[in-house]
Design an enzyme around this catalytic site. Sequence first.
Site, mmCIF file in Angstrom:
data_model
loop_
_atom_site.group_PDB
_atom_site.id
_atom_site.type_symbol
_atom_site.label_atom_id
_atom_site.label_comp_id
_atom_site.label_asym_id
_atom_site.label_seq_id
_atom_site.Cartn_x
_atom_site.Cartn_y
_atom_site.Cartn_z
ATOM 1 N N HIS A 274 -13.538 8.931 -8.061
ATOM 2 C CA HIS A 274 -12.745 9.760 -7.143
ATOM 3 C C HIS A 274 -13.310 11.184 -7.072
ATOM 4 C CE1 HIS A 274 -9.997 6.497 -6.688
ATOM 5 N NE2 HIS A 274 -9.483 6.572 -7.898
ATOM 6 N N LEU B 187 -13.548 22.389 13.601
ATOM 7 C CA LEU B 187 -13.213 20.987 13.317
ATOM 8 C C LEU B 187 -11.782 20.936 12.803
ATOM 9 C CD1 LEU B 187 -14.136 17.947 12.520
ATOM 10 C CD2 LEU B 187 -14.492 18.907 10.246
ATOM 11 N N SER C 165 -5.693 -1.777 5.960
ATOM 12 C CA SER C 165 -4.853 -1.275 4.855
ATOM 13 C C SER C 165 -3.796 -0.267 5.314
ATOM 14 C CB SER C 165 -5.734 -0.677 3.753
ATOM 15 O OG SER C 165 -6.658 -1.620 3.278
ATOM 16 N N ASP D 250 -13.301 4.064 0.886
ATOM 17 C CA ASP D 250 -12.992 3.053 -0.129
ATOM 18 C C ASP D 250 -14.190 2.812 -1.044
ATOM 19 O OD1 ASP D 250 -11.383 1.293 -1.447
ATOM 20 O OD2 ASP D 250 -11.481 -0.297 0.051
ATOM 21 N N TRP E 239 -17.498 2.058 -7.675
ATOM 22 C CA TRP E 239 -18.701 2.880 -7.863
ATOM 23 C C TRP E 239 -18.774 3.379 -9.307
ATOM 24 C CZ3 TRP E 239 -19.754 8.010 -9.127
ATOM 25 C CH2 TRP E 239 -21.029 8.482 -8.787
ATOM 26 N N ARG F 237 -12.520 5.084 -13.448
ATOM 27 C CA ARG F 237 -12.342 5.095 -12.001
ATOM 28 C C ARG F 237 -12.260 6.525 -11.455
ATOM 29 N NH1 ARG F 237 -10.659 0.733 -9.374
ATOM 30 N NH2 ARG F 237 -9.461 2.072 -7.994
ATOM 31 N N SER G 39 -2.725 6.101 0.147
ATOM 32 C CA SER G 39 -1.811 5.341 1.007
ATOM 33 C C SER G 39 -0.430 5.219 0.368
ATOM 34 C CB SER G 39 -2.379 3.939 1.264
ATOM 35 O OG SER G 39 -2.303 3.164 0.083
ATOM 36 N N TRP H 198 0.767 4.256 -4.335
ATOM 37 C CA TRP H 198 1.753 4.653 -5.350
ATOM 38 C C TRP H 198 1.958 3.529 -6.363
ATOM 39 C CZ3 TRP H 198 2.591 9.562 -5.856
ATOM 40 C CH2 TRP H 198 2.643 10.407 -4.729
#
Length: 252
Positions: free
Chosen positions: A38, A132, A199, A21, A26, A34, A66, A70
């Site tokens: 990302h 991993l 969340s 988050d 940032w 924004r 999440s 949307w």
Amino acid sequence: MASLNDIKQRSIPNHIAVIMDGNGRWAQQKGKDRIFGHQQGVETVRKTIETCVEIGVRYLTVYAFSTENWKREPEEVNALMSLFVNACNAEIDNLHKNNVQVKAIGDFSMLSRECTTELQRLIDKTKNNTALTFVIAISYGSRWEIARAAKLIAEQILQNRISIDEIDENLFDNYLQTNQYDIPNPDLLIRTSEEYRLSNFLLWQLAYAELYFTNVLWPDFTREELFKAINDFQRRTRRFGKTTEQIKNELK
Ligand code: IPE
Ligand code: IPE
Ligand code: MG
């Protein structure tokens, strides 16, 4: 600050889940859009994967988008989806080279054809890798996942494949996406950006995870910040309902 040597002295969490988050803030702090945040966030994911491989974390799950996301402005949603497609494309060879297996959880019916195609390509190419398991939670919501499990169980009952008496925690767990893809419960949950909530992320699976919150924004979450979180985790006593004495005796 915890170093690599410090954390290697003790056991490394098997599964780390991250609520990444703070990308938007940032970028805004830097006077940028924004989406710039990302983009930087993707870089942080790449570095985090590499560090997890290096230190022997077996599962890393990241909350990428999440079910509630949307609701954001279409411009941001579209930009996030193209960023996702581009990142899948750009990282596929690197992930494969690093022996990383990719899995995904979420409501894929909401995703565009392009998005699911890229995601599937990534999953297929890396399916035999063993270092991993990197799980992408995209269009994911825990309440959606739990409601879906309830629906699947109801269908089985209607078809007389299971009886109501058979429903217990274990059976229910089998119908969650995480279990269907053999993903164990997280040991450590990290959330960045000074927000203290889940969340709608892995509500069932996080029942006994250790929670770690930091005010660092996701694009600034460095390798050292990850070591700090793991170091903090290693100093906790996980009791799972028992007493500290019982746990100590079990370790003897
Ligand atoms: C997290 O960063 C990434 C996604 C939710 C896709 P945010 O976009 O939520 O950033 P903030 O919280 O607005 O700073
Ligand atoms: C959670 O972040 C979702 C992801 C990181 C993908 P949000 O920024 O959407 O969470 P809220 O809305 O602040 O709770
Ligand atoms: Mg946010």
